[in-house]
Design a protein around this motif. Structure first.
Motif, PDB file in Angstrom:
ATOM      1  N   SER A 165       0.815  -1.220   0.000  1.00 40.51           N
ATOM      2  CA  SER A 165       0.000   0.000   0.000  1.00 40.51           C
ATOM      3  C   SER A 165       0.841   1.258   0.000  1.00 40.51           C
ATOM      4  CB  SER A 165      -0.956   0.008   1.201  1.00 40.51           C
ATOM      5  OG  SER A 165      -1.969  -0.928   1.024  1.00 40.51           O
TER       6      SER A 165
ATOM      7  N   GLN B  25     -15.472   0.796  10.140  1.00 41.60           N
ATOM      8  CA  GLN B  25     -15.539   0.042   8.885  1.00 41.60           C
ATOM      9  C   GLN B  25     -16.967  -0.032   8.365  1.00 41.60           C
ATOM     10  OE1 GLN B  25     -14.358  -4.070   9.227  1.00 41.60           O
ATOM     11  NE2 GLN B  25     -14.382  -4.410   7.006  1.00 41.60           N
TER      12      GLN B  25
ATOM     13  N   TYR C  91     -14.706   2.799   0.188  1.00 42.94           N
ATOM     14  CA  TYR C  91     -14.444   1.602   0.991  1.00 42.94           C
ATOM     15  C   TYR C  91     -13.752   0.521   0.158  1.00 42.94           C
ATOM     16  CZ  TYR C  91     -15.282  -2.639   3.694  1.00 42.94           C
ATOM     17  OH  TYR C  91     -15.123  -3.827   4.373  1.00 42.94           O
TER      18      TYR C  91
ATOM     19  N   SER D  44     -10.197   1.267  -0.209  1.00 43.27           N
ATOM     20  CA  SER D  44      -9.415   1.064   1.016  1.00 43.27           C
ATOM     21  C   SER D  44      -9.008  -0.390   1.197  1.00 43.27           C
ATOM     22  CB  SER D  44     -10.215   1.542   2.237  1.00 43.27           C
ATOM     23  OG  SER D  44     -11.300   0.657   2.524  1.00 43.27           O
ATOM     24  N   LEU D  45      -9.738  -1.303   0.577  1.00 43.63           N
ATOM     25  CA  LEU D  45      -9.411  -2.725   0.719  1.00 43.63           C
ATOM     26  C   LEU D  45      -8.113  -3.094   0.019  1.00 43.63           C
ATOM     27  CD1 LEU D  45     -12.962  -4.335   0.296  1.00 43.63           C
ATOM     28  CD2 LEU D  45     -11.763  -3.679   2.400  1.00 43.63           C
TER      29      LEU D  45
ATOM     30  N   MET E  59      -5.410  -1.603   0.657  1.00 41.99           N
ATOM     31  CA  MET E  59      -4.361  -1.254   1.609  1.00 41.99           C
ATOM     32  C   MET E  59      -4.089  -2.406   2.583  1.00 41.99           C
ATOM     33  SD  MET E  59      -5.577   2.592   2.608  1.00 41.99           S
ATOM     34  CE  MET E  59      -5.882   3.828   1.342  1.00 41.99           C
TER      35      MET E  59
ATOM     36  N   GLU F  69      -3.898  -3.980   6.412  1.00 44.28           N
ATOM     37  CA  GLU F  69      -4.929  -3.932   7.441  1.00 44.28           C
ATOM     38  C   GLU F  69      -4.811  -2.687   8.316  1.00 44.28           C
ATOM     39  OE1 GLU F  69      -6.580  -6.577  11.249  1.00 44.28           O
ATOM     40  OE2 GLU F  69      -5.025  -7.386   9.923  1.00 44.28           O
TER      41      GLU F  69
ATOM     42  N   ARG G 200      -3.482   0.212   7.574  1.00 42.66           N
ATOM     43  CA  ARG G 200      -3.844   1.400   6.803  1.00 42.66           C
ATOM     44  C   ARG G 200      -5.348   1.459   6.566  1.00 42.66           C
ATOM     45  NH1 ARG G 200       1.432   0.443   4.662  1.00 42.66           N
ATOM     46  NH2 ARG G 200       2.687   2.344   4.774  1.00 42.66           N
ATOM     47  N   GLN G 201      -5.966   0.318   6.345  1.00 46.25           N
ATOM     48  CA  GLN G 201      -7.420   0.283   6.205  1.00 46.25           C
ATOM     49  C   GLN G 201      -8.093   0.889   7.431  1.00 46.25           C
ATOM     50  OE1 GLN G 201      -8.827  -3.706   5.493  1.00 46.25           O
ATOM     51  NE2 GLN G 201      -7.537  -4.002   3.698  1.00 46.25           N
ATOM     52  N   LYS G 202      -7.704   0.414   8.602  1.00 46.13           N
ATOM     53  CA  LYS G 202      -8.316   0.900   9.843  1.00 46.13           C
ATOM     54  C   LYS G 202      -8.132   2.407   9.992  1.00 46.13           C
ATOM     55  CE  LYS G 202      -7.707  -3.385  12.511  1.00 46.13           C
ATOM     56  NZ  LYS G 202      -6.998  -3.988  13.678  1.00 46.13           N
TER      57      LYS G 202
ATOM     58  N   TRP H 239     -10.366   4.327   7.565  1.00 50.90           N
ATOM     59  CA  TRP H 239     -11.764   4.278   8.021  1.00 50.90           C
ATOM     60  C   TRP H 239     -11.982   5.264   9.173  1.00 50.90           C
ATOM     61  CZ3 TRP H 239     -11.451  -1.766   8.495  1.00 50.90           C
ATOM     62  CH2 TRP H 239     -11.448  -2.324   7.216  1.00 50.90           C
TER      63      TRP H 239
END
Length: 293
Positions: A16, A108, A119, A122-123, A125, A127, A129-131, A134
């Motif tokens: 990412s 999320q 969203y 973001s998937l 990225m 984990e 970075r996702q959080k 969000w």
């Protein structure tokens, strides 16, 4: 209303990491960085306030370069601390793992429900970075809903003042609720500066005092506050590949202009609907088209 969008023009790589291209002019003097917009095609054709350039915002007056420097320096310090196995200067607040998991789970769900394309992006990225993305999205959405949400009729300057106080508490490790806790955890994991968040709140204040702008420069400034700031928030989370030859200031400029461009697109998309209700934030749709091209 704030437009939040992942940079579709940013090239995703392994882990990412992101690289960006920009047409912005970058000038450097010793170790300082000065960000300036691209040369105007219509320079000298109008008289503009001293705060703004002929193309839009004067970045130095908005102190964007200070945000870039702080977030870049903080990132270097964070990486050094991780490599050396020591804690950073700030004490990371300790949350119960189940509480923190709930905070991110709620973030999320809100992102997946209200920003479907964002969203899905973001998937791509990692984990962590996702959080973080969000958490940032949810804070931006909640900020926007103060002005555009179901309780906006009760909005006052004191409400925004209190929201800014809550923001400071978030950055100081004292979240007010479970959603705030997700952002608190994020700002202690990533080198996020508080100024873009404060600037977004300033954009909400602009929403409370005017609904129509005298010229494109005023509108451009509004777009910086409510959307360009999202780009500045996102870069530290998305990251810049260590092997990238592109200077960090160029990446930030790209993210900044992308956010502003998305907001202008959002305004143009809604102009018909807004005109049916009342005055819009545009002087004339053709004026926006002229400057945006």
């Amino acid at each position: 209303m704030t437009t939040i969008s992942l940079a579709t023009t940013i090239e995703a790589c392994n882990g990412s990491k992101f690289r960006c291209q920009s047409s912005s002019t970058i000038t450097t003097k010793r170790d300082s960085v000065s960000l300036v917009p691209p040369p105007s095609k219509q320079a000298g054709s109008r008289n503009f306030p001293s705060l703004l350039s002929s193309q839009g915002i004067c970045h130095s007056d908005l102190r964007v370069h200070e945000i870039v420097q702080r977030q870049t320096q903080s990132n270097n310090s964070l990486l050094d601390a991780i490599r050396d196995g020591v804690d950073c200067c700030r004490i990371h607040p300790q949350f119960d793992p189940s509480f923190l998991q709930e905070a991110y789970d709620r973030s999320q769900k809100l992102c997946a429900e209200y920003a479907k394309t964002f969203y899905l992006g973001s998937l791509l990225m990692t984990e962590e970075r996702q959080k973080a993305i969000w958490a940032i999205y949810v804070w931006c959405r909640r900020t926007d809903e103060l002005v555009d949400g179901p309780n906006s009729d009760y909005l006052s300057s004191s409400v925004l003042d209190r929201w800014e106080e809550r923001l400071e508490d978030i950055f100081n490790g004292r979240p007010y609720d479970v959603l705030d806790a997700a952002l608190t955890d994020t700002v202690f994991k990533f080198p996020l500066d508080i100024k873009p968040f404060r600037d977004m709140i300033e954009g909400m204040r602009m929403d409370t005092v005017k609904c129509r702008y005298a010229n494109f420069q005023e509108l451009y400034l509004y777009c910086y506050y409510v959307a360009g700031t999202v780009g500045l928030m996102s870069v530290p989370v998305m990251g810049i590949a260590e092997e990238s030859m592109v200077p960090p200031h160029t990446v930030y400029n790209s993210a900044l202009y992308l956010g502003i461009g998305n907001q202008l697109t959002n305004i143009l998309r809604d102009v018909g609907e807004d005109e049916a209700v009342g005055p819009t934030s545009l002087l004339d749709p053709a004026d926006v088209c002229t400057y945006a091209t």
